[in-house]
Design an enzyme around this catalytic site. Sequence first.
Site, mmCIF file in Angstrom:
data_model
loop_
_atom_site.group_PDB
_atom_site.id
_atom_site.type_symbol
_atom_site.label_atom_id
_atom_site.label_comp_id
_atom_site.label_asym_id
_atom_site.label_seq_id
_atom_site.Cartn_x
_atom_site.Cartn_y
_atom_site.Cartn_z
ATOM 1 N N ASP A 1 -67.556 82.074 -20.670
ATOM 2 C CA ASP A 1 -68.216 80.849 -21.103
ATOM 3 C C ASP A 1 -67.550 80.299 -22.369
ATOM 4 O OD1 ASP A 1 -70.844 79.113 -20.813
ATOM 5 O OD2 ASP A 1 -70.693 79.616 -22.933
ATOM 6 N N LYS B 1 -76.211 77.120 -14.744
ATOM 7 C CA LYS B 1 -74.900 76.500 -14.932
ATOM 8 C C LYS B 1 -75.038 74.978 -14.911
ATOM 9 C CE LYS B 1 -72.181 78.600 -15.848
ATOM 10 N NZ LYS B 1 -72.031 79.121 -17.238
ATOM 11 N N GLU C 1 -65.335 76.744 -22.575
ATOM 12 C CA GLU C 1 -65.663 75.686 -23.529
ATOM 13 C C GLU C 1 -64.461 75.327 -24.404
ATOM 14 O OE1 GLU C 1 -70.384 76.916 -24.178
ATOM 15 O OE2 GLU C 1 -68.858 77.499 -25.632
ATOM 16 N N GLU D 1 -57.343 54.234 -19.175
ATOM 17 C CA GLU D 1 -56.462 55.129 -18.426
ATOM 18 C C GLU D 1 -56.662 56.600 -18.772
ATOM 19 O OE1 GLU D 1 -54.831 54.207 -15.928
ATOM 20 O OE2 GLU D 1 -55.040 52.054 -16.217
ATOM 21 N N TYR E 1 -87.606 74.720 -27.703
ATOM 22 C CA TYR E 1 -88.034 73.719 -26.729
ATOM 23 C C TYR E 1 -87.056 72.550 -26.728
ATOM 24 C CZ TYR E 1 -91.431 71.491 -23.646
ATOM 25 O OH TYR E 1 -92.063 70.936 -22.547
ATOM 26 N N GLY E 2 -85.770 72.910 -26.712
ATOM 27 C CA GLY E 2 -84.716 71.906 -26.645
ATOM 28 C C GLY E 2 -84.288 71.676 -25.215
ATOM 29 N N SER E 3 -82.985 71.490 -25.015
ATOM 30 C CA SER E 3 -82.454 71.151 -23.699
ATOM 31 C C SER E 3 -82.850 72.181 -22.644
ATOM 32 C CB SER E 3 -80.927 71.037 -23.769
ATOM 33 O OG SER E 3 -80.377 70.860 -22.478
ATOM 34 N N ASP F 1 -77.290 80.296 -30.716
ATOM 35 C CA ASP F 1 -76.740 81.655 -30.805
ATOM 36 C C ASP F 1 -76.762 82.204 -32.232
ATOM 37 O OD1 ASP F 1 -76.094 81.702 -28.073
ATOM 38 O OD2 ASP F 1 -74.144 80.777 -28.430
#
Length: 336
Positions: free
Chosen positions: A191, A131, A195, A227, A25-27, A83
Amino acid sequence: MAKVYYDRDANLKVLSGKTVAILGYGSQGHAHAQNLKDSGISVVIGLHDGSKSRETAKNDGFEVLAVAEAAKRADIIMFLIPDHIQADIYNKEVAPNMKDDAALAFAHGFAVHFGQVVPSKNNDVFMIAPKGPGHIVRRMYAEGKGVPALLAVFRDASGRARDVALAYGVGIGAGRAGILETTFKEETESDLFGEQAVLCGGLSELIKAGFYTLVEAGYQPEVAYFECLHEVKLIVDLIFEGGLTWMRYSVSDTAKYGDAVSGKRVVDDATRANMKKILCEIQDGSFAKDWILENRAGRPRMKKWVAAEREQLIETVGKGLRGMMPWMVAKESPEY
């Protein structure tokens, strides 16, 4: 071009009478669970006893169960846990308890593609991978919009795996934006490469290299920060809105000319050769093996790297500069 599906291509009734167990129940977990619930789908949350998310999930109105109990109840089990722990959770708590015909679902193909999770031949196995980060998946759904997602079917034991996957994707709002069909192999390898070579590894090192080049040449760190880091968002937003062409149209002629004559000097043949090497290490499983072993050892290299990165000049300077901007909600990351 790959097939793209929308709400009109799916039947949400495929999930009627079924229970979806969201593991984690995370992100992503909170977004999938809340969106599915709002789409009229029965959802339970599977968490271990010591999870910090238990109270949050309960307060959000969900029934929270031990992972094994959630697996017993579910017709679809969605893995939204890290994972590197999926194999252990699957082998010890999910596989011994799940229904013979339950479907296994993933938002990233790592564990299945690299053989960490080996499902039974009786189970449908599919992927719906939004995504975007979970808070965006949730916010866009609540606004009547959606975040695009990738769909892949690893095993179609029932003959209905794609229908179920599409319904799940529509349930979390992805069908409003488009669901692109791919494979577990393509999603996982692309993916990981994105990353490492571009989004996180490549961009972080490019920013730091530019910053320290200016600082070592005698320029003020604060100016170098603006910059080489602060303005990255301005450029990325333009690219996001209209691609590289829109960004180049929007910047000054001097910036365009600098892009033309200097970009390939920074990302040169040696850089591209290293990118190909990184991709090869992902494809042959070397990176996956290394990451799994790093976790088993307690992440010694990663902890050392995280501690060193926190102390970088670019981080301390940036914290001070962000404090100058009252309109910005500055973020402080906890230990990770």
